[in-house]
Each structure stands twice: as structure tokens, then as C-alpha cells.
Enzyme design. Structure first.
Site, PDB file in Angstrom:
ATOM      1  N   ASP A 303       0.823  -1.212   0.000  1.00 13.02           N
ATOM      2  CA  ASP A 303       0.000   0.000   0.000  1.00 13.02           C
ATOM      3  C   ASP A 303       0.855   1.259   0.000  1.00 13.02           C
ATOM      4  O   ASP A 303       0.364   2.335  -0.268  1.00 13.02           O
ATOM      5  CB  ASP A 303      -0.936   0.005   1.224  1.00 13.02           C
ATOM      6  CG  ASP A 303      -0.167  -0.120   2.522  1.00 13.02           C
ATOM      7  OD1 ASP A 303       1.024  -0.485   2.453  1.00 13.02           O
ATOM      8  OD2 ASP A 303      -0.732   0.144   3.584  1.00 13.02           O
ATOM      9  N   LYS A 304       2.166   1.145   0.320  1.00 10.04           N
ATOM     10  CA  LYS A 304       3.001   2.348   0.322  1.00 10.04           C
ATOM     11  C   LYS A 304       4.459   1.946   0.133  1.00 10.04           C
ATOM     12  O   LYS A 304       4.830   0.789   0.355  1.00 10.04           O
ATOM     13  CB  LYS A 304       2.824   3.123   1.627  1.00 10.04           C
ATOM     14  CG  LYS A 304       3.165   2.351   2.893  1.00 10.04           C
ATOM     15  CD  LYS A 304       2.866   3.202   4.104  1.00 10.04           C
ATOM     16  CE  LYS A 304       3.400   2.566   5.373  1.00 10.04           C
ATOM     17  NZ  LYS A 304       2.694   1.342   5.752  1.00 10.04           N
ATOM     18  N   THR A 305       5.284   2.924  -0.261  1.00 13.52           N
ATOM     19  CA  THR A 305       6.671   2.593  -0.598  1.00 13.52           C
ATOM     20  C   THR A 305       7.471   2.133   0.609  1.00 13.52           C
ATOM     21  O   THR A 305       8.334   1.289   0.491  1.00 13.52           O
ATOM     22  CB  THR A 305       7.367   3.824  -1.208  1.00 13.52           C
ATOM     23  OG1 THR A 305       7.201   4.904  -0.285  1.00 13.52           O
ATOM     24  CG2 THR A 305       6.778   4.182  -2.542  1.00 13.52           C
TER      25      THR A 305
END
Length: 354
Positions: A303-305
Site C-alpha cells: 500500500d506504500k513505498t
């Protein structure tokens, strides 16, 4: 069995880790599995909370403390938790031990961000002062205390009633796709074995139906066998055929695959390319059942880096009052690792390199 024993050892080390508890005005060191609801616990900086606690007071004057819940929800940022206003002043072991209060709270539930409760504080024969408790007062087991020297807190949920324990996944054994398919093949083989035994038993009695074939010269029956009921004879013959054909079930395949997985898990542990020199740790295999699944990962959804990268921030430059400053440690565009304290240089055009 060996892997279960290793898990048992890990459980024991967690259960026996030392915890400081306030008893009769003194700090006593005990083991975490001996904690009971209502015990007042002292937690120091960078220690992990042994159970779910209500914050009573903190070494900070405003009664707050900072906590990271990285092991619970993956958030590495510091969260602020608050002590109950009426217990802020209790800052020493003797003062905390003199506190008379009761806490009412809801039944244990797995939601990490929800908590409803009430603390009744008794002071000098007066009516008790009731104060509400919420999620901002509840320190969860597994979280870590940061930027706060120490806190005093009271245990409200322990053991398997903590929110962390209630969020554990189901205890079912993890099985790989290979093992599931082997189980499916085993059922097919078992069906073939039973059908072969049934067919052979039927053919035997069909063959022996004519009297001249009933007793061949090399296999005379005893009187006892002649008097036995035909159903019992058929059942024992069926079992005899089952024993004769039982090599259809590949028992050794299970043993071979299990041993291969068990030894394969050691090769993962020994892998030098998986060794992290900063932490001084290599890969750890918790269950050898899933070895071959690792090689079949096609996609990783995130969902995110920050989930996949290191999330390390590096200071490059800053601009103050129109002047651009860069770290003194930058030499020909390279950041020198030896610079522990960074001096700033004015690098703006026409600047004096202050």
C-alpha cells in the site's frame, strides 16, 4: 516435533523475561508470566510493554509518554499517550503504592484502537472521583516506550486476553501447495488400493465357486477354516489383499519430502547472502512446511513505498532566508560517512560560504 520444541523454547523465553513491579513501595523484579491484573508495572525507555497497561504517571511533567507500535501495526512514528489527570502527581514507588483506585473496563476485544473504561480514585473518605479511560490511556503489549525515562502503569489485560494475543492468526498448521496435492494423491491411491483388494477378493471367491478349485493341492484348509462363516473368511481375505498391495501407498515419499524440507530450512539459515551484518542476524525459518512456496512468489502487493524500502531519510540541503545551506560533510557531491555532527555551509550563488 523439533520445530514445535523450538517454538516452545521461544514461548518460555518470552514468558520468563524480567518485569519490574511495585510491591509495598519497592520495585521488585519478577517474570512476565507472573503478572496479574492490578499489578503496577515500571517500564523504562526502549523496553517493551509486557501486557496491556493503563498509564498512571510518567517521568515527563505533563504525564505523557511516547510509544512506537511498529510490531503491532507497522507504524514506526511516535504516538503520544496520556496519564489520567488525577494520578499525574504519583511519581515515586511509595506514592504510586499509596494510590487507592478501582478500574472498570470492557471485556477483552481485538480492536487495537478501541478501549472504553473508567477509573474511580478514592481520596480520604470522600466520594470517589470517576475519570473516563480511552484508547489514548491504554499502552498495548508489544509496543515500545520511547523518549520517556520511565512510566508507572497498571495491568488491565494479561496473557491471552491482551489485544496482541487476540489478534493472533488461527493456530492451524500452515500447509504448502505441494503437501495439499500430495494429500489429494494419497486419497486416490487409497481408493485404488481398496478397489484392487475388493476386486481380488471377489475374483478369488468366483474362482473357488466350483468344487474342484476350492482347495488346491498346495493349500489344504484345516477343519477350523472350513467351519468358519463365509463373511468372516471374505473379510480376512480382503485384509490379506490390502496387506499384499499396500506398497501402492508411497509412505516413504512423505518421509523423504519432510526430511528434504527440514534440511532445506537449514540451507536458508546458512545462506550468507541473507545475512544482515548490521543486525548480526541471518534468515530465520519458523516453519519448514513453506520452503518451496517462497520460490513461487510472483507478485508482492503493497500500500506504500516504505513497506518495501528502508524508509531512511538523508539530509541534502536546506534554505534559510534565501540562503541555501548544504552539509559541510558533502565533498565533491559525496556525503562523507565520518561526519557525526553536521556543519552547514552557505552554498547559494554569491554567498560567502558561511
Amino acid at each position: 516435533g523439533y520445530e514445535d520444541w523450538l517454538r516452545h523454547k521461544a514461548d518460555c523465553s518470552i514468558n520468563e523475561c524480567p518485569v519490574d513491579v511495585v510491591q509495598q513501595g519497592k520495585v521488585v523484579r519478577t517474570q512476565s508470566h507472573k503478572l496479574r491484573v492490578g499489578d503496577i508495572v515500571v517500564v523504562r525507555e526502549d523496553e517493551t510493554f509486557p501486557c496491556d497497561l493503563i498509564l498512571l504517571s510518567s517521568s515527563r511533567h505533563d504525564g505523557t509518554c511516547y510509544v512506537t507500535t511498529a510490531s503491532l501495526d507497522g507504524e514506526s512514528s511516535h504516538k503520544t499517550y496520556y496519564a489520567v489527570q488525577d494520578t499525574l502527581a504519583f511519581r515515586t514507588e511509595q506514592e504510586v503504592d499509596s494510590l487507592h483506585a478501582t478500574i472498570e473496563c470492557e471485556q477483552p476485544q481485538p480492536d487495537l484502537y478501541k478501549f472504553v473504561g473508567r477509573i474511580n480514585i478514592y481520596k480520604d473518605k470522600e466520594e470517589p472521583v470517576a475519570r473516563p479511560l480511552g484508547a489514548e490511556n491504554l499502552l498495548l503489549r508489544g509496543a515500545t516506550l520511547k523518549n520517556t525515562q520511565h512510566i508507572y502503569a497498571v495491568a488491565v489485560y494479561t496473557g491471552m486476553e491482551t489485544k496482541m494475543a487476540l489478534n493472533y492468526q488461527s493456530k492451524s498448521q500452515k500447509r504448502s501447495a505441494v503437501e495439499k496435492s500430495m494429500n489429494a494423491f494419497l486419497i486416490v491411491y487409497l481408493f485404488i488400493l481398496i478397489s484392487k483388494a475388493v476386486i481380488n477378493t471377489v475374483l478369488k471367491y468366483a474362482w473357488q465357486w466350483s468344487p474342484d478349485r476350492d482347495e488346491p493341492w498346495y493349500n489344504h484348509r484345516t477343519e477350523n477354516e472350513r467351519q468358519r462363516h463365509v463373511v468372516i473368511r471374505a473379510f480376512t481375505d480382503f485384509l490379506a489383499f490390502m496387506v499384499l498391495f499396500n506398497y501402492i501407498i508411497p509412505v516413504s515419499m512423505y518421509v523423504t519430502v519432510e526430511m528434504q524440507k527440514f534440511l532445506g530450512s537449514y540451507f536458508i539459515t546458512w545462506d550468507e547472502e541473507m545475512f544482515d551484518e548490521e543486525l548480526g542476524e541471518g534468515a530465520q525459518v519458523n516453519t519448514s512446511d513453506l520452503n518451496e512456496e517462497l520460490g513461487q512468489v510472483e507478485y508482492v502487493f503493497t500500500d506504500k513505498t516504505g513497506t518495501l524500502t528502508e524508509n531512511n531519510m538523508e539530509f541534502i540541503e536546506c534554505c534559510v532566508d534565501g540562503n541555501v545551506y548544504i552539509p559541510h560533510a558533502i565533498c565533491n557531491g559525496q556525503i562523507l560517512s565520518a561526519a557525526s555532527s553536521i556543519d552547514m555551509i552557505d552554498s547559494s550563488p554569491g554567498g560567502y560560504r558561511r
